[in-house]
Design a protein around this motif. Structure first.
Motif, PDB file in Angstrom:
ATOM      1  N   GLY A 548       0.809  -1.198   0.000  1.00 17.40           N
ATOM      2  CA  GLY A 548       0.000   0.000   0.000  1.00 17.40           C
ATOM      3  C   GLY A 548       0.849   1.257   0.000  1.00 17.40           C
ATOM      4  O   GLY A 548       1.963   1.274  -0.525  1.00 17.40           O
ATOM      5  N   SER A 549       0.345   2.318   0.644  1.00 16.94           N
ATOM      6  CA  SER A 549       1.021   3.617   0.561  1.00 16.94           C
ATOM      7  C   SER A 549       2.318   3.660   1.366  1.00 16.94           C
ATOM      8  O   SER A 549       3.266   4.355   0.978  1.00 16.94           O
ATOM      9  N   ALA A 574      -5.741   2.537  -1.779  1.00 16.45           N
ATOM     10  CA  ALA A 574      -6.899   2.456  -0.879  1.00 16.45           C
ATOM     11  C   ALA A 574      -7.249   1.034  -0.494  1.00 16.45           C
ATOM     12  O   ALA A 574      -7.666   0.784   0.639  1.00 16.45           O
ATOM     13  N   VAL A 575      -7.088   0.088  -1.423  1.00 17.99           N
ATOM     14  CA  VAL A 575      -7.441  -1.295  -1.101  1.00 17.99           C
ATOM     15  C   VAL A 575      -6.491  -1.864  -0.051  1.00 17.99           C
ATOM     16  O   VAL A 575      -6.915  -2.341   1.020  1.00 17.99           O
ATOM     17  N   ASN A 576      -5.197  -1.843  -0.323  1.00 23.08           N
ATOM     18  CA  ASN A 576      -4.242  -2.455   0.608  1.00 23.08           C
ATOM     19  C   ASN A 576      -4.082  -1.665   1.898  1.00 23.08           C
ATOM     20  O   ASN A 576      -3.845  -2.250   2.955  1.00 23.08           O
ATOM     21  N   ASP A 577      -4.199  -0.338   1.831  1.00 18.18           N
ATOM     22  CA  ASP A 577      -4.132   0.430   3.074  1.00 18.18           C
ATOM     23  C   ASP A 577      -5.289   0.063   3.994  1.00 18.18           C
ATOM     24  O   ASP A 577      -5.145   0.042   5.221  1.00 18.18           O
ATOM     25  N   THR A 579      -7.142  -2.935   3.860  1.00 19.25           N
ATOM     26  CA  THR A 579      -7.147  -4.350   4.271  1.00 19.25           C
ATOM     27  C   THR A 579      -5.901  -4.747   5.060  1.00 19.25           C
ATOM     28  O   THR A 579      -5.933  -5.723   5.811  1.00 19.25           O
ATOM     29  N   ASN A 580      -4.800  -4.010   4.897  1.00 22.74           N
ATOM     30  CA  ASN A 580      -3.563  -4.373   5.591  1.00 22.74           C
ATOM     31  C   ASN A 580      -3.475  -3.799   7.000  1.00 22.74           C
ATOM     32  O   ASN A 580      -2.457  -3.958   7.681  1.00 22.74           O
ATOM     33  N   GLY A 581      -4.514  -3.088   7.410  1.00 19.52           N
ATOM     34  CA  GLY A 581      -4.566  -2.621   8.790  1.00 19.52           C
ATOM     35  C   GLY A 581      -3.724  -1.407   9.088  1.00 19.52           C
ATOM     36  O   GLY A 581      -3.375  -1.166  10.267  1.00 19.52           O
ATOM     37  N   ARG A 582      -3.381  -0.619   8.112  1.00 17.49           N
ATOM     38  CA  ARG A 582      -2.612   0.600   8.369  1.00 17.49           C
ATOM     39  C   ARG A 582      -3.480   1.603   9.144  1.00 17.49           C
ATOM     40  O   ARG A 582      -4.660   1.777   8.857  1.00 17.49           O
ATOM     41  N   THR A 583      -2.884   2.272  10.118  1.00 15.03           N
ATOM     42  CA  THR A 583      -3.622   3.242  10.917  1.00 15.03           C
ATOM     43  C   THR A 583      -3.879   4.513  10.119  1.00 15.03           C
ATOM     44  O   THR A 583      -3.283   4.742   9.063  1.00 15.03           O
TER      45      THR A 583
END
Length: 856
Positions: A548-549, A574-577, A579-583
């Motif tokens: 993600g980002s 937006a998808v990986n940020d 689903t990957n649990g980024r705060t």
């Protein structure tokens, strides 16, 4: 009987004479000028440039001609004098009754205004050339319109304070009328999108000022859907106009179908119109451009290309068109279709010429035409009959492209046609087309009176032809407008200027697996290469699956800017940020870091942020909630005035509107080719919208302002650091060409590369010394991932589980930020393998580091 016949001839002659007299009585108006007169930048300048709008207001007693040419000066020593143009000579030949001169804006450029002492004399010379015409025209001088931005090549101050006063003085000295296009347009900068050229509404305001000056009456704009003269045609509206010096017309249905399907007639547009009437009733438009004596030549095809682009760009016609060719019209429709098979829905013809050696050549059993044969040879550039007969790109040739595109064709023919014999045209063509896998129908017309050696015959079944076109026209439902999901903000004009003027461009695509995969990204690159054919592009594909980002922010130097700055950057996370649990903090710091890093290296970088769709986001939108990650990314985009595309909301709304389904059409998180097409369509419509305004001569690439950061701890100077810089002890070691032994999947750049590996509990440490305020590790998180302990600068040990939700089936890249908000000084990170959390569910203790990452 003879007396009746003679009387009829006399009346007919008188009628023709009266008609010519009526035509001659029209007051001819010549509009002389630069790009503002030409209509530069107006979506449909043929309809909405000020001379066209003036024509509609003046009505049929006037004939208004546009002789405007972009970039021209009044000064004869200017960089581009009007008096050297073909338009100037055409205006003289037109012998107008009224002349409107609107020149001077381009003279305000510094390199032109050095000759300002000659402005008055050059203007008077121009006036005298028109006054010497036989028509003895009335001449009006127009003051230049305001310029709404200072500091450009075109000088607002010179236009206002020097050029317009000179024009007033010239008008007074020559006893001419003056039309003030300056004062009434002050305070109307919104009508001048690029600060110089009016849009269609602004051109209408100019036309109203001119109309009032010419007539003394209050001006009321006359709007219509297409340019030209508006007349009735069998109960429908016909618009006849000139396009690139060729007569053209459009027939408009009473109620157009969604998507504006249309039929394009080639040659003899007045012949057998019953089918056209049926299609108009159904909601189709009918279009025609006169290329009659060009016999479908490459020059005719080029003219058709231009007319096609005009209709789909200026009037939103369907991109696929049904072609209709009568007689020699067969040459036009098939030659154009072979060049543009993807743009054709079907082809309908009547007695079509397929082989010009048959007609007009006469090299067969039919009746040729020596006159037309000579015209054809000249049009194609053939020097002899032998060269013409060897031509290998007639409609009969190279049919594979049409057959491959599965374009259905229908021929209406007469078996007695000896002008265009079916045995030399339709029959061999259809047989060949069928053999290639094409779809073809032939209908023989045998009833009714057949004339001209069987070439003219009644169409027994016009409904069949209409049904053929209707059946093969893709029905378009009213679909949602992608622009609703776009926020253009500051736009993307810098990259357009770079691509058009400098003919080079670097475009990067940064994101996760949806960016890594082909599909929408290929559509963007194809579009850019087609829109800027002379530009040498470098495309940087920097998508890494599962990331993600945050990874993107630290990959900028290595994966995006390694070979130089970027002109246009597409970013998605937006998808990986999500689903990957980024705060929230991580999402903002990373996205802001990407933006600031890009603009440190190139302050003119254009950026587009895209929010892709997933089921979670669809659920949120259906509950009336904007997903948190999209709110966070939008916060960054708004702060830096960056365009965004909300594909998550667009796809959700389109599915809910019944346009397609997630399961059958879009398929899943990684879109099907159809889903990729939905993404691409929206992106391309954003680019089209962003680049609608043409580049003005004095437009320059500008630097975007860099406001104070939203978060001082953003990753704006992120970079990846080589693992070989670490100091190792105990079991820690570097595997120079790591690959898994368990057969699980991997990601590019995280396999067959060096990895720093530790896999024994409390057996040594990896020590990494760095300077910066943030530090982390990019690891390969696979099924055997373990737990680590780490500390900064000798502080307390902290525990981190490296096993992700996806690790059991995949060795995937994962970025763990270990510390942020550190003092910007030198620090020491230490890592060791710790006791596993819940060892019963573990199969290993591995820590495999691809990179350290820091924010300097």
């Amino acid at each position: 009987m003879k007396l009746i016949k003679n009387t009829f001839l006399l009346l007919f002659t008188l009628f023709i004479s009266f008609a010519h007299a009526q035509e001659a009585e029209k007051i001819r108006v010549a509009c002389i000028g630069n790009s503002i007169t030409f209509g530069y930048g107006i979506k449909d300048r043929i309809k909405n440039a000020y001379p066209a709008q003036l024509q509609r207001m003046l009505g049929d007693n006037y004939e208004v001609k546009n002789f405007g040419i972009s970039g021209r000066t009044l000064l004869s020593k200017g960089n581009s004098p009007y008096i050297t143009t073909g338009a100037y000579k055409q205006a003289l030949d037109y012998n107008p009754n009224i002349i409107l001169i609107k020149l001077g804006t381009n003279d305000s450029k510094a390199f032109n205004w050095v000759y300002k002492d000659e402005f008055n004399s050059d203007y008077v010379k121009l006036i005298k050339t028109f006054q010497s015409l036989e028509s003895k025209p009335t001449i009006y001088l127009c003051k230049a319109a305001p310029v709404y931005k200072r500091g450009r090549k075109i000088s607002a101050d010179i236009v206002e304070k020097e050029i317009n006063p000179r024009i007033e003085a010239i008008a007074k000295s020559q006893n001419l009328e003056i039309i003030d296009l300056f004062t009434p347009m002050l305070g109307k900068g919104d009508l001048f999108p690029d600060a110089i050229h009016p849009n269609g509404e602004g051109a209408g305001e100019l036309a109203k000022l001119v109309y009032t000056a010419l007539t003394g009456k209050e001006a009321v704009l006359v709007d219509q859907n297409f340019p030209g003269k508006k007349t009735d045609w069998k109960g429908f509206t016909k618009y006849t106009f000139e396009y690139n010096n060729k007569e053209a017309f459009v027939l408009e249905p009473k109620k157009a179908l969604a998507g504006k399907p249309w039929v394009w007639r080639a040659r003899f547009p007045w012949w057998h119109t019953e089918m056209d009437e049926i299609l108009l009733e159904e909601g189709y438009h009918i279009a025609y451009i006169n290329t009659d004596n060009q016999f479908g030549s490459p020059k005719a095809v080029k003219a058709w290309d231009s007319f096609y682009k005009y209709l789909i760009r200026s009037h939103d016609f369907s991109k696929k068109v049904a072609l209709e060719g009568v007689s020699r019209g067969g040459l036009f429709v098939y030659n154009w279709a072979k060049k543009n098979p993807e743009l054709v829905s079907c082809i309908y013809t009547e007695a079509p010429v397929i082989d010009f050696k048959s007609w007009p050549g006469g090299y067969g059993t039919g009746i040729g035409s020596e006159k037309n044969w000579n015209i054809l040879k000249k049009e194609y550039g053939f020097k002899s009959d032998a060269e013409a007969k060897k031509y290998a790109n007639s409609p009969m040739d190279n049919l594979e492209v049409l057959a491959k595109a599965k374009i259905p064709v229908m021929h209406m023919i007469s078996l007695t046609d000896s002008v265009v014999p079916p045995k030399e045209n339709t029959f061999p063509f259809i047989n060949k087309y069928l053999e290639l896998g094409g779809n073809a129908t032939v209908i023989t017309c045998t009833e009714g009176k057949q004339t001209l050696h069987g070439h003219h015959f009644p169409i027994e079944t016009p409904q069949i032809g209409a049904d053929f076109i209707i059946y093969n026209t893709k029905k378009e439902t009213t679909s949602l407008n992608s622009s609703v999901y776009h926020k253009l903000r500051a736009g993307l004009q810098n990259s357009k200027i770079k691509f058009e003027r400098e003919k080079t461009g670097r475009v990067a695509f940064l994101g996760g697996s949806i960016t890594f995969n082909g599909g929408w990204r290929d559509s963007i690159t194809d579009y850019l290469k087609a829109k800027f054919p002379e530009t040498k592009f470098e495309f940087i594909a920097a998508g890494v699956p599962s990331t993600g980002s945050t990874p993107a922010a630290f990959r900028m130097e290595q994966d995006v800017f390694k070979d130089g700055p970027i002109d246009l950057l597409f970013e998605e996370a937006a998808v990986n940020d999500g689903t990957n649990g980024r705060t929230k903090e991580e999402q903002i710091r990373a996205m802001e870091g990407i933006v600031r890093h890009a603009r440190y290296l190139n302050p003119a970088t254009d950026i587009v942020i895209m929010h892709f769709v997933d089921p979670g986001k669809m659920k949120s939108y259906r509950n009336g909630i904007i997903p948190d990650v999209i709110q966070n990314h939008e916060k960054v985009a708004a702060h830096y005035n960056i365009p965004t595309i909300n594909l998550a909301k667009e796809v959700t709304d389109r599915i809910d509107a019944g346009e397609f389904s997630w399961a059958k059409d879009f398929k899943n998180l990684h879109p099907s080719p159809f889903g990729q097409g939905i993404y691409a369509h929206s992106m391309l419509s954003l680019l089209e919208m962003a680049w609608t305004r043409p580049i003005a001569e004095d437009d320059k690439i500008g630097s975007y302002p860099l406001p104070d950061p939203l978060d001082q701890l953003n990753y704006d100077k992120g970079e990846l650091v080589d693992i070989h810089t670490a100091k190792l002890s105990g079991n820690w070691h570097i595997v120079e060409n790591w690959k898994p032994e368990d057969g699980k999947a991997t990601r590019p750049n995280y396999v067959d590369v060096p990895l720093l590996v530790g896999d024994e509990i409390n057996k040594g440490k990896a020590t990494f010394t760095f300077t910066g305020n943030t530090v982390g590790i990019a690891v390969v998180a696979g099924p055997d991932s373990g737990t680590i302990e780490y500390r900064i600068d000798g502080g307390d040990w902290q525990t981190l589980d490296l096993l992700t939700n996806w690790s059991r089936s995949l060795h995937l890249p994962w970025f763990f930020t270990l510390a942020s908000g550190l003092e910007h000084t030198k620090h020491k990170l230490q890592i060791k393998i710790a006791e596993n959390i819940d060892p019963s569910k573990r199969i290993g203790n591995a820590c495999r580091i691809r990179y350290f990452y820091i924010n300097k």
